[in-house]
Design an enzyme around this catalytic site. Structure first.
Site, PDB file in Angstrom:
ATOM      1  N   HIS A  65       0.844  -1.196   0.000  1.00 49.77           N
ATOM      2  CA  HIS A  65       0.000   0.000   0.000  1.00 49.77           C
ATOM      3  C   HIS A  65       0.880   1.246   0.000  1.00 49.77           C
ATOM      4  O   HIS A  65       2.001   1.238   0.536  1.00 49.77           O
ATOM      5  CB  HIS A  65      -0.895   0.031   1.229  1.00 49.77           C
ATOM      6  CG  HIS A  65      -2.018  -0.950   1.175  1.00 49.77           C
ATOM      7  ND1 HIS A  65      -3.205  -0.747   1.838  1.00 49.77           N
ATOM      8  CD2 HIS A  65      -2.151  -2.142   0.541  1.00 49.77           C
ATOM      9  CE1 HIS A  65      -4.023  -1.765   1.631  1.00 49.77           C
ATOM     10  NE2 HIS A  65      -3.395  -2.626   0.847  1.00 49.77           N
ATOM     11  N   GLU A  67       0.801   3.972   1.735  1.00 54.30           N
ATOM     12  CA  GLU A  67       1.209   4.459   3.052  1.00 54.30           C
ATOM     13  C   GLU A  67       2.323   3.614   3.658  1.00 54.30           C
ATOM     14  O   GLU A  67       3.264   4.153   4.253  1.00 54.30           O
ATOM     15  CB  GLU A  67       0.017   4.473   4.019  1.00 54.30           C
ATOM     16  CG  GLU A  67      -1.137   5.338   3.571  1.00 54.30           C
ATOM     17  CD  GLU A  67      -2.210   4.569   2.821  1.00 54.30           C
ATOM     18  OE1 GLU A  67      -3.395   4.900   2.999  1.00 54.30           O
ATOM     19  OE2 GLU A  67      -1.880   3.633   2.049  1.00 54.30           O
ATOM     20  N   CYS A  95      -6.669   2.302   5.090  1.00 50.09           N
ATOM     21  CA  CYS A  95      -7.295   1.058   5.552  1.00 50.09           C
ATOM     22  C   CYS A  95      -6.783   0.742   6.960  1.00 50.09           C
ATOM     23  O   CYS A  95      -5.943   1.457   7.508  1.00 50.09           O
ATOM     24  CB  CYS A  95      -6.952  -0.083   4.595  1.00 50.09           C
ATOM     25  SG  CYS A  95      -5.215  -0.592   4.675  1.00 50.09           S
ATOM     26  N   CYS A  98      -2.873   0.266   7.164  1.00 49.95           N
ATOM     27  CA  CYS A  98      -2.136   1.521   7.040  1.00 49.95           C
ATOM     28  C   CYS A  98      -2.390   2.442   8.223  1.00 49.95           C
ATOM     29  O   CYS A  98      -1.463   3.091   8.713  1.00 49.95           O
ATOM     30  CB  CYS A  98      -2.501   2.196   5.726  1.00 49.95           C
ATOM     31  SG  CYS A  98      -1.977   1.218   4.287  1.00 49.95           S
TER      32      CYS A  98
END
Length: 167
Positions: A65, A67, A95, A98
């Site tokens: 991801h 992040e 999410c 993260c």
């Protein structure tokens, strides 16, 4: 240090828009790599110290991801694991994975572009950043450039659906 409750606001400040535009450039890189177009930048004292975007498909890793990639890239800027005085700009609401990494890294501010009604846990599904049981609660700001951040995601998924319809 006194812990503040998160701030929810529609921030039209030009500097924040500029940083979100930089995150959108990262999202475009992800789009061009056939990744879900989410981008992020980390800012300390008004300067971008790291940039990242989603890499899940190309790396074959659920950890890819934007992040998480950003937090990994930014670690050379900090002494230790606490990213004090850092602000994270991301085009999509984080999410749970993260958000947990953001809390663990002690990032002070999170600026997001658009909500994620299916997986966002900072405002949409849950409000992890305002849960007083955590010892650190980042300030949440946004949405910022919501139309642009939402548009790139909608276009990406529409193109995926169109490809499936043709097959």
């Amino acid at each position: 240090m006194v812990q503040k409750d998160p701030v929810y606001l529609d921030n039209d400040d030009k500097a924040h828009q500029g940083f979100m535009n930089e995150a959108l450039k990262e999202a475009q890189k992800a789009y061009d790599e056939d990744e879900v177009p989410v981008g992020a930048v980390m800012v300390v004292e008004g300067e971008i110290i790291a940039r990242a975007h989603n890499t899940r498909e190309n790396e074959g890793s659920p950890l890819g991801h934007a992040e998480i990639n950003l937090i990994q890239k930014a670690k050379t800027h900090f002494e230790g694991w606490r990213y004090l005085n850092a602000s994270l700009y991301v085009t999509l609401e984080p999410c749970v994975m993260c958000a947990g990494a953001i809390i663990s890294a002690r990032i002070e501010n999170v600026y997001y572009g658009t909500e994620d009604p299916k997986a966002g846990v900072c405002k949409s599904l849950y409000q992890l950043f305002s849960d007083k049981r955590f010892n650190h609660r980042p300030n949440l700001h946004g949405p910022i450039l919501q139309d642009q951040c939402s548009s790139i995601l909608k276009h990406f998924f529409a193109s995926k659906r169109n490809k499936k319809a043709i097959l």
